[in-house]
Design an enzyme around this catalytic site. Structure first.
Site, PDB file in Angstrom:
ATOM      1  N   LYS A 118      -2.766 -54.367  24.434  1.00 58.67           N
ATOM      2  CA  LYS A 118      -1.571 -53.621  24.827  1.00 58.67           C
ATOM      3  C   LYS A 118      -0.628 -54.542  25.583  1.00 58.67           C
ATOM      4  O   LYS A 118      -1.062 -55.375  26.396  1.00 58.67           O
ATOM      5  CB  LYS A 118      -1.980 -52.426  25.692  1.00 58.67           C
ATOM      6  CG  LYS A 118      -0.849 -51.456  26.029  1.00 58.67           C
ATOM      7  CD  LYS A 118      -1.387 -50.265  26.807  1.00 58.67           C
ATOM      8  CE  LYS A 118      -0.297 -49.271  27.180  1.00 58.67           C
ATOM      9  NZ  LYS A 118      -0.821 -48.112  27.934  1.00 58.67           N
ATOM     10  N   SER A 193       0.310 -43.547  26.325  1.00 57.11           N
ATOM     11  CA  SER A 193       1.231 -44.636  26.079  1.00 57.11           C
ATOM     12  C   SER A 193       0.653 -45.769  25.228  1.00 57.11           C
ATOM     13  O   SER A 193       1.385 -46.636  24.751  1.00 57.11           O
ATOM     14  CB  SER A 193       1.696 -45.229  27.428  1.00 57.11           C
ATOM     15  OG  SER A 193       0.599 -45.787  28.142  1.00 57.11           O
ATOM     16  N   SER A 217      -3.600 -42.125  28.904  1.00 59.00           N
ATOM     17  CA  SER A 217      -2.933 -43.004  27.940  1.00 59.00           C
ATOM     18  C   SER A 217      -3.867 -43.742  26.983  1.00 59.00           C
ATOM     19  O   SER A 217      -3.396 -44.416  26.072  1.00 59.00           O
ATOM     20  CB  SER A 217      -2.054 -44.020  28.677  1.00 59.00           C
ATOM     21  OG  SER A 217      -0.938 -43.386  29.236  1.00 59.00           O
TER      22      SER A 217
END
Length: 425
Positions: A118, A193, A217
């Site tokens: 990420k 997210s 997330s």
């Protein structure tokens, strides 16, 4: 096998190209059968890759070529990545692994495993933007501890995945750079997210990936994309190198196509880190020792396990589809031998508002460093205050600005006790 579930229907037209005739390791195709035993160790992609490499049924270069081909074909449709590693460098790392195996040298347990990271987790000599214009072009001079540990074990970083800016969002639509689609249905969102990390595993663009979880997330996009997502206990995984959103809530989490792969990944990145003051010093258990083979399970493998069903999750106001899914899961657990008992958590409804106050307040403090002087891209101005204002106005998106304002308000004089302190309690 590379997968324990079918590839998304919208991606079945993008099969990986097999580069080996070996029958002991199968490249993903749309003909792979569905199985419900995703937690069984014998369905682990990581273990299958290691076995195939060590037995020389498949080379790391062949495996890497297959994933890179898949990524190249699918990425224009899904937009999982903000940055993809140089293919030549990735293949060079794979070749180094093959050379070690040929020389009968020891290779790490994650050798040849392609991992996506990420983009709010720092990686050396690779962009780390947090999904924000304010950090566009930023390349950290160091690896986050979790990333370093993966590399030390032989994993190959294939790229940086898309996210809601600084982790603030639940659909991956709040990224400053692009919108990620759900691999199962390109018209839908992958959650967030960590939507890019979840979607990249679901689309078989990588083997496993790292995300971050502040208020769901990792878990929510894993559910949306049909993969396994794990949020570790706070302190189990070092936060060094993770861009801070809400420091008391942030954790680095794992994505995989099976519980086995996710457990192996968690074990690889866990452990105390002197660079993180909140890192736990508790011994890391061998998560892999708890894996169970499907062939050894009884018809009711969860016999005697008690599970609480929270009444507030199925009360009035809960979407009918969500309620049906919860009730269906509860019925399935009963079939496996669980004893279900309804319990009540009167404060359950306070969780979301408490989260938003705490997270927004901490983000207001953490993101104050991005002012164009200490950190972040700088706007052009002759006056310092204007420079601050324009750098932040142009660098941050609307969602981040809203949460900063909410947090600043909650921390302001006269409101601290009424909001932030009360939310902590």
């Amino acid at each position: 096998m590379l997968s324990t579930i079918q590839p998304p229907r919208y991606l079945s037209r993008f099969p990986l190209r097999g580069r080996t005739k070996s029958r002991s390791f199968h490249i993903l195709s749309s003909a792979q059968p569905v199985t419900k035993t995703c937690f069984a160790a014998d369905k682990s992609q990581i273990l299958s890759i290691r076995d195939s490499l060590l037995n020389r049924h498949l080379s790391a270069v062949e495996l890497t070529h297959s994933y890179l081909d898949r990524l190249k074909q699918t990425e224009p449709h899904i937009n999982c990545f903000l940055h993809v590693s140089d293919p030549d460098k990735v293949l060079k790392q794979a070749q180094d692994i093959d050379d070690k195996i040929k020389r009968n040298e020891e290779v790490g347990p994650l050798a040849g495993v392609l991992v996506a990271i990420k983009d709010n987790i720092c990686t050396a000599d690779m962009p780390s933007t947090g999904g924000s214009y304010i950090l566009e072009g930023y390349r950290p001079p160091f690896d986050a501890t979790a990333v370093k540990r993966l590399k030390d074990l032989g994993a190959i970083v294939v790229g940086k995945t898309n996210l809601d800016e600084f982790g603030m969002g639940s659909t991956t639509e709040a990224s400053a750079f692009k919108v990620t689609a759900n691999p199962w249905d390109l018209s839908r969102v992958p959650g967030g997210s960590s939507g890019g990390s979840a979607a990249s595993v679901s689309a078989r663009q990588c083997v496993v990936s790292l995300g971050s979880d502040t208020g769901g997330s990792v878990r929510q996009p894993a559910s949306f994309c049909g993969v396994v997502g794990l949020k570790p206990t706070y302190g189990r995984v070092s936060r060094f190198g993770l861009m801070a959103y809400a420091s008391s809530l942030d954790v680095i989490g794992c994505f995989g196509s099976s519980v086995a792969d996710t457990g192996i990944l968690l074990h690889a990145i866990s452990g105390h880190d002197s660079l993180d003051a909140t890192s736990s010093k508790r011994e890391v258990p061998d998560f892999t020792s708890q894996f169970t083979y499907a062939s050894s399970l009884k018809s009711r493998p969860l016999e005697g396990l008690r599970v609480g069903l929270i009444r507030e999750t199925v009360d009035a106001g809960v979407d009918s589809g969500v309620k049906s899914a919860i009730e269906g899961a509860a019925a399935h657990l009963e079939q496996l031998g669980c004893v279900l008992k309804e319990v009540s958590l009167p404060s359950f409804s306070l969780g979301l508002p408490a989260y938003y106050i705490l997270a927004s307040s901490e983000s207001s403090s953490n993101l104050s460093r991005y002012d164009g002087v200490r950190y972040g891209n700088q706007a052009s101005s002759d006056e310092l205050n204007v420079l601050y204002e324009e750098s932040r106005a142009k660098g941050f998106g609307s969602e981040v600005k809203m949460r900063i304002l909410m947090g600043t308000y909650a921390l302001s004089a006269g409101y601290y006790d009424a909001y932030y302190k009360r939310a902590q309690q």
